[in-house]
Write a protein that holds these residues in place. Structure first.
Motif, mmCIF file in Angstrom:
data_model
loop_
_atom_site.group_PDB
_atom_site.id
_atom_site.type_symbol
_atom_site.label_atom_id
_atom_site.label_comp_id
_atom_site.label_asym_id
_atom_site.label_seq_id
_atom_site.Cartn_x
_atom_site.Cartn_y
_atom_site.Cartn_z
ATOM 1 N N LYS A 140 40.096 -10.894 32.088
ATOM 2 C CA LYS A 140 39.138 -11.823 31.502
ATOM 3 C C LYS A 140 39.870 -12.833 30.615
ATOM 4 O O LYS A 140 40.841 -12.494 29.952
ATOM 5 C CB LYS A 140 38.105 -11.069 30.678
ATOM 6 C CG LYS A 140 37.313 -10.058 31.517
ATOM 7 C CD LYS A 140 36.319 -9.308 30.671
ATOM 8 C CE LYS A 140 35.598 -8.248 31.439
ATOM 9 N NZ LYS A 140 34.632 -8.718 32.399
ATOM 10 N N TRP A 141 39.385 -14.066 30.602
ATOM 11 C CA TRP A 141 40.012 -15.137 29.842
ATOM 12 C C TRP A 141 39.080 -15.616 28.728
ATOM 13 O O TRP A 141 37.890 -15.817 28.942
ATOM 14 C CB TRP A 141 40.348 -16.314 30.756
ATOM 15 C CG TRP A 141 40.984 -17.438 30.017
ATOM 16 C CD1 TRP A 141 40.410 -18.635 29.680
ATOM 17 C CD2 TRP A 141 42.307 -17.475 29.482
ATOM 18 N NE1 TRP A 141 41.303 -19.407 28.973
ATOM 19 C CE2 TRP A 141 42.480 -18.710 28.839
ATOM 20 C CE3 TRP A 141 43.369 -16.581 29.477
ATOM 21 C CZ2 TRP A 141 43.646 -19.082 28.196
ATOM 22 C CZ3 TRP A 141 44.543 -16.928 28.848
ATOM 23 C CH2 TRP A 141 44.676 -18.163 28.225
ATOM 24 N N SER A 142 39.647 -15.826 27.546
ATOM 25 C CA SER A 142 38.942 -16.447 26.427
ATOM 26 C C SER A 142 39.606 -17.788 26.143
ATOM 27 O O SER A 142 40.726 -17.829 25.637
ATOM 28 C CB SER A 142 39.021 -15.567 25.171
ATOM 29 O OG SER A 142 38.559 -16.296 24.047
ATOM 30 N N GLU A 143 38.921 -18.864 26.483
ATOM 31 C CA GLU A 143 39.468 -20.199 26.226
ATOM 32 C C GLU A 143 39.568 -20.455 24.725
ATOM 33 O O GLU A 143 40.546 -21.029 24.255
ATOM 34 C CB GLU A 143 38.600 -21.263 26.898
ATOM 35 C CG GLU A 143 39.223 -22.646 26.877
ATOM 36 C CD GLU A 143 40.558 -22.711 27.613
ATOM 37 O OE1 GLU A 143 41.479 -23.369 27.082
ATOM 38 O OE2 GLU A 143 40.705 -22.128 28.691
ATOM 39 N N GLN A 144 38.574 -20.004 23.987
ATOM 40 C CA GLN A 144 38.559 -20.215 22.535
ATOM 41 C C GLN A 144 39.814 -19.647 21.872
ATOM 42 O O GLN A 144 40.383 -20.255 20.978
ATOM 43 C CB GLN A 144 37.320 -19.562 21.938
ATOM 44 C CG GLN A 144 37.277 -19.632 20.431
ATOM 45 C CD GLN A 144 36.105 -18.846 19.863
ATOM 46 O OE1 GLN A 144 35.311 -18.267 20.578
ATOM 47 N NE2 GLN A 144 36.006 -18.841 18.547
ATOM 48 N N HIS A 145 40.252 -18.480 22.304
ATOM 49 C CA HIS A 145 41.415 -17.822 21.694
ATOM 50 C C HIS A 145 42.690 -17.990 22.516
ATOM 51 O O HIS A 145 43.724 -17.467 22.130
ATOM 52 C CB HIS A 145 41.137 -16.334 21.493
ATOM 53 C CG HIS A 145 40.002 -16.072 20.557
ATOM 54 N ND1 HIS A 145 40.120 -16.220 19.196
ATOM 55 C CD2 HIS A 145 38.729 -15.706 20.783
ATOM 56 C CE1 HIS A 145 38.963 -15.934 18.627
ATOM 57 N NE2 HIS A 145 38.101 -15.631 19.567
ATOM 58 N N HIS A 146 42.590 -18.712 23.631
ATOM 59 C CA HIS A 146 43.718 -18.869 24.559
ATOM 60 C C HIS A 146 44.336 -17.493 24.827
ATOM 61 O O HIS A 146 45.522 -17.256 24.601
ATOM 62 C CB HIS A 146 44.758 -19.852 24.006
ATOM 63 C CG HIS A 146 45.555 -20.531 25.069
ATOM 64 N ND1 HIS A 146 44.990 -21.411 25.954
ATOM 65 C CD2 HIS A 146 46.849 -20.444 25.407
ATOM 66 C CE1 HIS A 146 45.915 -21.850 26.779
ATOM 67 N NE2 HIS A 146 47.052 -21.272 26.467
ATOM 68 N N CYS A 147 43.453 -16.582 25.281
ATOM 69 C CA CYS A 147 43.800 -15.164 25.351
ATOM 70 C C CYS A 147 43.323 -14.541 26.664
ATOM 71 O O CYS A 147 42.181 -14.738 27.075
ATOM 72 C CB CYS A 147 43.147 -14.445 24.173
ATOM 73 S SG CYS A 147 43.449 -12.686 24.117
ATOM 74 N N LEU A 148 44.210 -13.786 27.287
ATOM 75 C CA LEU A 148 43.885 -12.991 28.473
ATOM 76 C C LEU A 148 43.601 -11.575 28.013
ATOM 77 O O LEU A 148 44.424 -10.970 27.321
ATOM 78 C CB LEU A 148 45.054 -13.011 29.464
ATOM 79 C CG LEU A 148 44.858 -12.211 30.748
ATOM 80 C CD1 LEU A 148 43.734 -12.799 31.591
ATOM 81 C CD2 LEU A 148 46.164 -12.175 31.536
ATOM 82 N N VAL A 149 42.465 -11.044 28.382
ATOM 83 C CA VAL A 149 42.134 -9.651 28.088
ATOM 84 C C VAL A 149 42.404 -8.855 29.362
ATOM 85 O O VAL A 149 41.936 -9.212 30.442
ATOM 86 C CB VAL A 149 40.664 -9.497 27.643
ATOM 87 C CG1 VAL A 149 40.323 -8.028 27.404
ATOM 88 C CG2 VAL A 149 40.397 -10.328 26.393
#
Length: 184
Positions: A140-149
């Protein structure tokens, strides 16, 4: 604004930042630290702690080896000699995800955060805004945190096929050109 202290180990200029809920169960990690590993420290931790940290360090090494010019012949050599050192490309963060990007002075397209494990991710970011990969619901990707879960860094939960997709996602977010992936 009162910033909390950055806690973790690795490069002072990382390209990937791994957020993980636990620390190696060794002296020196029970207190808040912020430093790079010494040469071969990852190999020493693996020897002293066993399979759990071998998996975490191996997957992190595979990611860096696939993405960057590590100047090592294998991902195992990279893991055992340069992983999380000042010559490495990564940082493992034990601090809150929200504080990391500003404290490490990370900018979009030069670094990506990875949050390891969904239970931990729920404590670190708004999971309702995560976008799942079209073939792998567990990436899963979070654009807000520039983070891949991702699933927890374990071969059963994050197999080589899923890891290859995760590496491609990170590559696209770092704007890295097409380079061969070394996952073997």
């Amino acid at each position: 604004m009162n910033k909390s202290k950055l806690i973790g180990v690795g490069s002072s200029a990382p390209r990937t930042v791994l957020h993980i809920a636990n620390r190696p169960p060794l002296d020196g990690f029970e207190h808040d630290i912020n430093r790079p590993f010494q040469l071969t420290e990852a190999a020493d931790i693996i020897q002293k702690t066993g399979n759990h940290w071998r998996k975490v360090f191996s997957i992190l090494a595979k990611i860096s080896f696939a993405l960057f010019d590590t100047q090592c012949k294998t991902w195992q050599e990279y893991r055992d000699t340069k992983l999380l050192t000042e010559d490495g490309f990564e940082y493992i963060c034990f601090s809150e995800l929200k504080d990391t990007r500003s404290q490490l002075d990370l900018t979009k397209h030069t670094s990506v955060s990875i949050t390891c494990g969904f239970n931990y991710a729920q404590t670190q970011l708004d999971t309702s805004s995560l976008v799942s990969h079209h073939n792998f619901e567990k990436l899963k990707w979070s654009e807000q945190h520039h983070c891949l879960v991702t699933p927890y860094f374990d071969w059963r939960q994050l197999n080589n096929e899923m890891l290859s997709i995760a590496i491609n996602i990170i590559k696209s977010k770092l704007l890295i050109g097409d380079e061969p992936s070394h996952l073997a």
